[in-house]
Write a protein that holds these residues in place. Structure first.
Motif, PDB file in Angstrom:
ATOM      1  N   ARG A  13      77.340 -19.611  63.022  1.00 21.95           N
ATOM      2  CA  ARG A  13      77.456 -21.053  62.809  1.00 21.95           C
ATOM      3  C   ARG A  13      76.241 -21.574  62.026  1.00 21.95           C
ATOM      4  O   ARG A  13      76.378 -22.381  61.112  1.00 21.95           O
ATOM      5  CB  ARG A  13      77.574 -21.773  64.155  1.00 21.95           C
ATOM      6  CG  ARG A  13      77.784 -23.262  64.031  1.00 21.95           C
ATOM      7  CD  ARG A  13      78.002 -23.942  65.383  1.00 21.95           C
ATOM      8  NE  ARG A  13      77.148 -23.466  66.462  1.00 21.95           N
ATOM      9  CZ  ARG A  13      75.898 -23.879  66.670  1.00 21.95           C
ATOM     10  NH1 ARG A  13      75.355 -24.762  65.890  1.00 21.95           N
ATOM     11  NH2 ARG A  13      75.218 -23.409  67.690  1.00 21.95           N
ATOM     12  N   ILE A  14      75.063 -21.090  62.360  1.00 21.35           N
ATOM     13  CA  ILE A  14      73.846 -21.504  61.660  1.00 21.35           C
ATOM     14  C   ILE A  14      73.893 -21.034  60.217  1.00 21.35           C
ATOM     15  O   ILE A  14      73.558 -21.788  59.293  1.00 21.35           O
ATOM     16  CB  ILE A  14      72.593 -20.980  62.381  1.00 21.35           C
ATOM     17  CG1 ILE A  14      72.444 -21.704  63.723  1.00 21.35           C
ATOM     18  CG2 ILE A  14      71.351 -21.154  61.524  1.00 21.35           C
ATOM     19  CD1 ILE A  14      71.430 -21.080  64.650  1.00 21.35           C
ATOM     20  N   LEU A  15      74.307 -19.789  60.002  1.00 22.90           N
ATOM     21  CA  LEU A  15      74.430 -19.281  58.630  1.00 22.90           C
ATOM     22  C   LEU A  15      75.430 -20.104  57.822  1.00 22.90           C
ATOM     23  O   LEU A  15      75.177 -20.441  56.664  1.00 22.90           O
ATOM     24  CB  LEU A  15      74.850 -17.811  58.627  1.00 22.90           C
ATOM     25  CG  LEU A  15      73.761 -16.802  58.909  1.00 22.90           C
ATOM     26  CD1 LEU A  15      74.365 -15.409  59.037  1.00 22.90           C
ATOM     27  CD2 LEU A  15      72.699 -16.826  57.849  1.00 22.90           C
ATOM     28  N   ALA A  16      76.565 -20.427  58.433  1.00 23.58           N
ATOM     29  CA  ALA A  16      77.582 -21.216  57.734  1.00 23.58           C
ATOM     30  C   ALA A  16      77.051 -22.603  57.393  1.00 23.58           C
ATOM     31  O   ALA A  16      77.269 -23.120  56.288  1.00 23.58           O
ATOM     32  CB  ALA A  16      78.848 -21.311  58.581  1.00 23.58           C
ATOM     33  N   THR A  17      76.319 -23.215  58.321  1.00 18.68           N
ATOM     34  CA  THR A  17      75.738 -24.533  58.071  1.00 18.68           C
ATOM     35  C   THR A  17      74.721 -24.461  56.944  1.00 18.68           C
ATOM     36  O   THR A  17      74.721 -25.303  56.032  1.00 18.68           O
ATOM     37  CB  THR A  17      75.070 -25.079  59.356  1.00 18.68           C
ATOM     38  OG1 THR A  17      76.055 -25.175  60.374  1.00 18.68           O
ATOM     39  CG2 THR A  17      74.441 -26.437  59.120  1.00 18.68           C
ATOM     40  N   ALA A  18      73.856 -23.464  56.988  1.00 17.45           N
ATOM     41  CA  ALA A  18      72.838 -23.305  55.943  1.00 17.45           C
ATOM     42  C   ALA A  18      73.494 -23.042  54.586  1.00 17.45           C
ATOM     43  O   ALA A  18      73.057 -23.586  53.567  1.00 17.45           O
ATOM     44  CB  ALA A  18      71.879 -22.171  56.299  1.00 17.45           C
ATOM     45  N   ALA A  19      74.534 -22.225  54.569  1.00 13.33           N
ATOM     46  CA  ALA A  19      75.239 -21.945  53.314  1.00 13.33           C
ATOM     47  C   ALA A  19      75.860 -23.217  52.760  1.00 13.33           C
ATOM     48  O   ALA A  19      75.791 -23.474  51.545  1.00 13.33           O
ATOM     49  CB  ALA A  19      76.303 -20.874  53.532  1.00 13.33           C
ATOM     50  N   VAL A  24      76.133 -22.427  48.793  1.00 17.30           N
ATOM     51  CA  VAL A  24      76.345 -21.018  48.450  1.00 17.30           C
ATOM     52  C   VAL A  24      77.299 -20.415  49.474  1.00 17.30           C
ATOM     53  O   VAL A  24      77.515 -20.989  50.538  1.00 17.30           O
ATOM     54  CB  VAL A  24      75.027 -20.198  48.430  1.00 17.30           C
ATOM     55  CG1 VAL A  24      74.067 -20.723  47.387  1.00 17.30           C
ATOM     56  CG2 VAL A  24      74.373 -20.166  49.788  1.00 17.30           C
ATOM     57  N   ALA A  25      77.831 -19.258  49.167  1.00 21.04           N
ATOM     58  CA  ALA A  25      78.684 -18.542  50.107  1.00 21.04           C
ATOM     59  C   ALA A  25      77.818 -17.925  51.210  1.00 21.04           C
ATOM     60  O   ALA A  25      76.661 -17.562  50.976  1.00 21.04           O
ATOM     61  CB  ALA A  25      79.460 -17.444  49.387  1.00 21.04           C
ATOM     62  N   VAL A  26      78.381 -17.810  52.401  1.00 17.52           N
ATOM     63  CA  VAL A  26      77.663 -17.196  53.513  1.00 17.52           C
ATOM     64  C   VAL A  26      77.226 -15.785  53.125  1.00 17.52           C
ATOM     65  O   VAL A  26      76.104 -15.361  53.422  1.00 17.52           O
ATOM     66  CB  VAL A  26      78.539 -17.166  54.794  1.00 17.52           C
ATOM     67  CG1 VAL A  26      77.869 -16.356  55.889  1.00 17.52           C
ATOM     68  CG2 VAL A  26      78.824 -18.575  55.275  1.00 17.52           C
ATOM     69  N   ARG A  27      78.099 -15.069  52.434  1.00 21.31           N
ATOM     70  CA  ARG A  27      77.787 -13.702  51.989  1.00 21.31           C
ATOM     71  C   ARG A  27      76.532 -13.692  51.106  1.00 21.31           C
ATOM     72  O   ARG A  27      75.664 -12.832  51.246  1.00 21.31           O
ATOM     73  CB  ARG A  27      78.995 -13.136  51.249  1.00 21.31           C
ATOM     74  CG  ARG A  27      78.788 -11.769  50.652  1.00 21.31           C
ATOM     75  CD  ARG A  27      80.014 -11.269  49.872  1.00 21.31           C
ATOM     76  NE  ARG A  27      80.374 -12.183  48.796  1.00 21.31           N
ATOM     77  CZ  ARG A  27      81.518 -12.871  48.706  1.00 21.31           C
ATOM     78  NH1 ARG A  27      82.436 -12.745  49.630  1.00 21.31           N
ATOM     79  NH2 ARG A  27      81.756 -13.667  47.701  1.00 21.31           N
ATOM     80  N   ASP A  28      76.420 -14.666  50.191  1.00 21.29           N
ATOM     81  CA  ASP A  28      75.260 -14.717  49.293  1.00 21.29           C
ATOM     82  C   ASP A  28      73.981 -15.068  50.045  1.00 21.29           C
ATOM     83  O   ASP A  28      72.910 -14.507  49.768  1.00 21.29           O
ATOM     84  CB  ASP A  28      75.511 -15.719  48.169  1.00 21.29           C
ATOM     85  CG  ASP A  28      76.657 -15.289  47.267  1.00 21.29           C
ATOM     86  OD1 ASP A  28      76.963 -14.076  47.205  1.00 21.29           O
ATOM     87  OD2 ASP A  28      77.263 -16.187  46.629  1.00 21.29           O
ATOM     88  N   LEU A  29      74.084 -16.000  50.997  1.00 22.60           N
ATOM     89  CA  LEU A  29      72.919 -16.352  51.812  1.00 22.60           C
ATOM     90  C   LEU A  29      72.476 -15.145  52.634  1.00 22.60           C
ATOM     91  O   LEU A  29      71.284 -14.830  52.690  1.00 22.60           O
ATOM     92  CB  LEU A  29      73.236 -17.532  52.736  1.00 22.60           C
ATOM     93  CG  LEU A  29      72.142 -17.941  53.720  1.00 22.60           C
ATOM     94  CD1 LEU A  29      70.854 -18.317  52.998  1.00 22.60           C
ATOM     95  CD2 LEU A  29      72.620 -19.079  54.600  1.00 22.60           C
ATOM     96  N   SER A  30      73.425 -14.448  53.230  1.00 20.22           N
ATOM     97  CA  SER A  30      73.104 -13.256  54.029  1.00 20.22           C
ATOM     98  C   SER A  30      72.439 -12.184  53.173  1.00 20.22           C
ATOM     99  O   SER A  30      71.469 -11.552  53.602  1.00 20.22           O
ATOM    100  CB  SER A  30      74.362 -12.696  54.681  1.00 20.22           C
ATOM    101  OG  SER A  30      74.925 -13.633  55.553  1.00 20.22           O
ATOM    102  N   ALA A  31      72.939 -11.987  51.967  1.00 21.02           N
ATOM    103  CA  ALA A  31      72.349 -10.986  51.065  1.00 21.02           C
ATOM    104  C   ALA A  31      70.915 -11.366  50.702  1.00 21.02           C
ATOM    105  O   ALA A  31      70.020 -10.506  50.679  1.00 21.02           O
ATOM    106  CB  ALA A  31      73.197 -10.847  49.806  1.00 21.02           C
TER     107      ALA A  31
END
Length: 136
Positions: A13-19, A24-31
């Protein structure tokens, strides 16, 4: 986020909010976040978005939600990072021109800021000391 214990669902949820905040896409933020383990700096706009998302998650939990859910730093982890910061301060005081000491101080101060959800090292230190006094 690794320094602040939370469930996998809360982390997503935090990653999705930050993305969303960074557009940006969650995948790109995670990368981008994963690349930091190899020495690549997280772009400033992604770092700001991540900090805001973590702070928002903490604020929701602190706002008096009936479930008491939210992200709160583990006191043992807080104590560990604060102790490491004090060691870095001593090392830097003994050798102010040592680039390794300065880098260690910066890294540890940043870790404490993320852990405590604060924008500055001074605020993070105060919050950490307050948390440890309350639990101690």
């Amino acid at each position: 986020m690794a320094t602040t214990p939370c469930s996998a669902r809360d982390a997503l949820r935090i990653l999705a909010t930050a993305a969303d905040l960074a557009d940006v896409a969650v995948r790109d933020l995670s990368a981008a976040m994963t690349a930091t383990s190899c020495g690549t700096a997280l772009p400033a706009r992604l770092e700001r978005a991540l900090r805001r998302a973590v702070e928002a998650a903490r604020t929701r939990g602190a706002a008096g939600a009936s479930s008491g859910a939210g992200i709160a730093p583990n006191p043992a982890r807080t104590e560990e990072v604060l102790t490491r910061l004090r060691g870095c301060q001593a090392r830097l005081a003994a050798s102010p021109h040592d680039p390794g000491a300065l880098r260690a101080m910066d890294d540890t101060a940043y870790t404490l800021c993320v852990l405590m959800g604060k924008a500055s090292a001074l605020e993070a230190i105060a919050a950490a000391e307050e948390q440890l006094a309350a639990t101690g």
